[in-house]
Design a protein around this motif. Sequence first.
Motif, mmCIF file in Angstrom:
data_model
loop_
_atom_site.group_PDB
_atom_site.id
_atom_site.type_symbol
_atom_site.label_atom_id
_atom_site.label_comp_id
_atom_site.label_asym_id
_atom_site.label_seq_id
_atom_site.Cartn_x
_atom_site.Cartn_y
_atom_site.Cartn_z
ATOM 1 N N GLU A 277 6.111 8.962 -38.864
ATOM 2 C CA GLU A 277 5.570 9.455 -37.592
ATOM 3 C C GLU A 277 4.150 8.933 -37.380
ATOM 4 N N HIS A 278 3.340 8.911 -38.437
ATOM 5 C CA HIS A 278 1.972 8.413 -38.323
ATOM 6 C C HIS A 278 1.981 6.918 -37.996
ATOM 7 N N ALA A 279 2.883 6.172 -38.635
ATOM 8 C CA ALA A 279 3.005 4.746 -38.342
ATOM 9 C C ALA A 279 3.448 4.515 -36.899
ATOM 10 N N TYR A 280 4.356 5.345 -36.427
ATOM 11 C CA TYR A 280 4.844 5.232 -35.053
ATOM 12 C C TYR A 280 3.691 5.330 -34.054
ATOM 13 N N MET A 281 2.764 6.241 -34.289
ATOM 14 C CA MET A 281 1.627 6.408 -33.382
ATOM 15 C C MET A 281 0.702 5.193 -33.385
ATOM 16 N N HIS A 282 0.830 4.334 -34.402
ATOM 17 C CA HIS A 282 -0.006 3.143 -34.506
ATOM 18 C C HIS A 282 0.800 1.865 -34.301
ATOM 19 N N SER A 283 2.021 1.996 -33.764
ATOM 20 C CA SER A 283 2.885 0.854 -33.440
ATOM 21 C C SER A 283 3.183 -0.012 -34.659
#
Length: 401
Positions: A304-310
């Motif tokens: 989820e954290h990676a998703y927010m940073h593309s």
Amino acid sequence: MKITDLRCAVIGKHPIVRIVTDEGLYGLGEVEFTKTYIKPWVLHFRDALIGEDPTDVERCMLKIRQRGSFKPYGAAVSAIEHALWDIAGKAANVPAYKLLGGKVRDKIRVYNGSIRQKRTGDRPEDYAADVKWMMEQPQNFFMVKQGISFHSNMKDSIDDFHYGVRQSKAGYHGAMDQGQISERGFNHMLDCVIAMKEVLGDKVSLALDCGPGWFLPDAIRFAQAVEKYNLMWLEDMLTGDYVPWVNPQAYRELTTSTSTPIHTGEQIYLRHNFKELIETQAVRVIGPDPADIGGIAELKWVAEHAYMHSIMMAPHGTANGLLGLGALINVCATLPANYIAFEYPSASDPWWEDIVIGLPETIVTDSHVELLPAPGLGLDIDPVGAKKYLLEEDAGFFDPW
């Protein structure tokens, strides 16, 4: 419900965790078959967990999470976490993915990193023949991953491949060579990439597992040299496997120097050690392993954290076994849109498919696996079939409580 026992037995080569409760429910977790030695680390946590409610997964994890570390020593904590979610799902009579927020996909895409034959050599034609064989497998994988450079035998089989110290036949999994790569070695790797892409075309994607062991200048030159081949990623060039640090600054310089996606993360333990890697955009793809990062909930947080940073997500899992497959399916069903695929795992021995209960007749179809309908992580072990593979010291592993 209370935990009454924490057990661990090495079945085949996999350490298997079994958490037993006073209500008859139990949970299973599996460690990679490369880590048969981890059993004492699992049992180290027994006294900390007996008496706890296993459905309070986070409360249990707060007691043991700080005692893990980078691969391989996060494996004990991770397998215990899997077993806790297995019990929690069984207690609620739902698959574990329901407790992680529910599914966002009905089928889970996987790629091939583990279904292999012994390659005939390290020449370009050997690599070409190997990926042709992979393309022809019935799973119809959309992507294959191949080891090159320090993650292959070419560091030994190609004369003067690099200028560092050679640790040929080091005798244990995870030994690392490191050194500047020679021009001959560099060109040999390029020839292997070209040969594989001539076979695969754009029908099957190609990723390369590269290290660790590269120095940054070589990594930059190679990543730029293969840009025109549209590789899915270059994995673990600088750190990875059993390297107990991250080096996000060097990874960021590599990533910003090339359009080839850079991937790492299989050895990293806990969300805290992904923080700088993600927040500085140091890589394009991360690949935590649920059997090393601290468990499936930890992996979901990082995704989820990676998703927010593309940043894209492609979990590692090659040696996680069939119970490990259940853990991967459940967590990957819940991941956001940055999910690409997980690395389809294999077991240490072919008889595992005979003793694991809950597997579909055909596990992979067109590079996808189905969700498992059974509660918890969806898979179990047949105790009668498995007992023949137990050591005498583990004779009570399947006893109720």
